[in-house]
Write an enzyme that holds these catalytic residues in place. Structure first.
Site, PDB file in Angstrom:
ATOM      1  N   SER A   1      28.849  32.520  45.044  1.00 24.64           N
ATOM      2  CA  SER A   1      28.446  32.121  43.596  1.00 24.64           C
ATOM      3  C   SER A   1      29.865  32.627  42.647  1.00 24.64           C
ATOM      4  CB  SER A   1      27.214  32.748  43.279  1.00 24.64           C
ATOM      5  OG  SER A   1      27.183  33.937  43.177  1.00 24.64           O
ATOM      6  N   SER A   2      30.850  32.988  43.109  1.00 31.82           N
ATOM      7  CA  SER A   2      31.929  33.532  42.450  1.00 31.82           C
ATOM      8  C   SER A   2      33.060  32.283  42.277  1.00 31.82           C
ATOM      9  CB  SER A   2      32.691  34.615  43.180  1.00 31.82           C
ATOM     10  OG  SER A   2      33.830  35.010  42.694  1.00 31.82           O
ATOM     11  N   PRO A   3      33.032  32.214  40.910  1.00 29.14           N
ATOM     12  CA  PRO A   3      34.036  30.972  40.340  1.00 29.14           C
ATOM     13  C   PRO A   3      35.448  31.616  40.559  1.00 29.14           C
ATOM     14  CG  PRO A   3      33.373  32.286  38.423  1.00 29.14           C
ATOM     15  CD  PRO A   3      32.329  32.787  39.650  1.00 29.14           C
TER      16      PRO A   3
END
Length: 203
Positions: free
Chosen positions: A11-13
């Protein structure tokens, strides 16, 4: 061949942006990159951090920065409606796949990232994760069963503990022979460090 350990959360851009650069980085620098998804929420609990966009003042900056960084590396990007999410299923699925084919696990990881950050799909929905598996001719029923196995639950927890013990407090986080580098914007510095280290060893 020397190794770089690449810790990231699905979920880390910035983890997504880094993942899009890893294959070229690996080829150019001549290192083996070990992909290690982990659960960043566990690190946040220890450091007292919160998701970037939830932080006052800093959240607006990081929203702008994420989009700017994506444009700079010509990578499709959007902030999904359900950002962030707990990526347990794709993380467990990655390790199950890796036990069969590390190359396939990487392709799956990039597909999960692109589905979430390029197409805005809800990757907390198991059906979207299984759809990514189907695109790579992975049996979705086998994956659904595997992510519920204690083996992969424990393995995901162990890798998360390992990442935190090594000092990873965010995503992406890189380690080269114990030297830590945090962030997509540190990849160039990581490359310089590796080349310097190799030149010293060769002299």
């Amino acid at each position: 061949m020397s190794e770089v350990r690449f810790y990231f959360d699905f979920s880390s851009p910035y983890g997504y942006l880094a993942a899009e650069r890893m294959e070229e980085f690996e080829s150019r620098v001549g290192v083996k990159v070990i992909w290690r998804p982990f659960m960043i929420g566990a690190a946040f609990k220890q450091t007292g951090q919160s998701p970037l966009l939830e932080q006052p003042i800093r959240g607006d900056y990081f929203r702008h920065d994420m989009e700017r960084c994506a444009r700079a590396q010509n990578t499709p990007f959007c902030i999904p409606p359900n950002f962030p999410y707990s990526a347990l299923m794709p993380t467990r699925a990655f390790y199950w796949l890796e036990s069969r084919s590390p190359a396939l696990a990487r392709k799956f990881a990039k597909d999960i990232y692109r589905g979430y950050f390029a197409d805005g799909l809800d990757m907390s929905n198991p059906e979207n994760v299984l759809a990514a598996a189907t695109r790579h001719s992975i049996n979705p029923g086998e994956m659904r069963a595997a992510v519920e196995e204690q083996r992969w639950k424990s393995h995901t927890r162990d890798i998360t503990d390992e990442a935190i013990e090594m000092g990873a407090f965010g995503s992406p986080f890189f380690f080269y022979e114990g030297e830590p580098f945090f962030g997509n914007d540190r990849i160039d510095q990581l490359e310089q460090w590796i080349k310097l280290h190799k030149s010293r060893n060769d002299s």
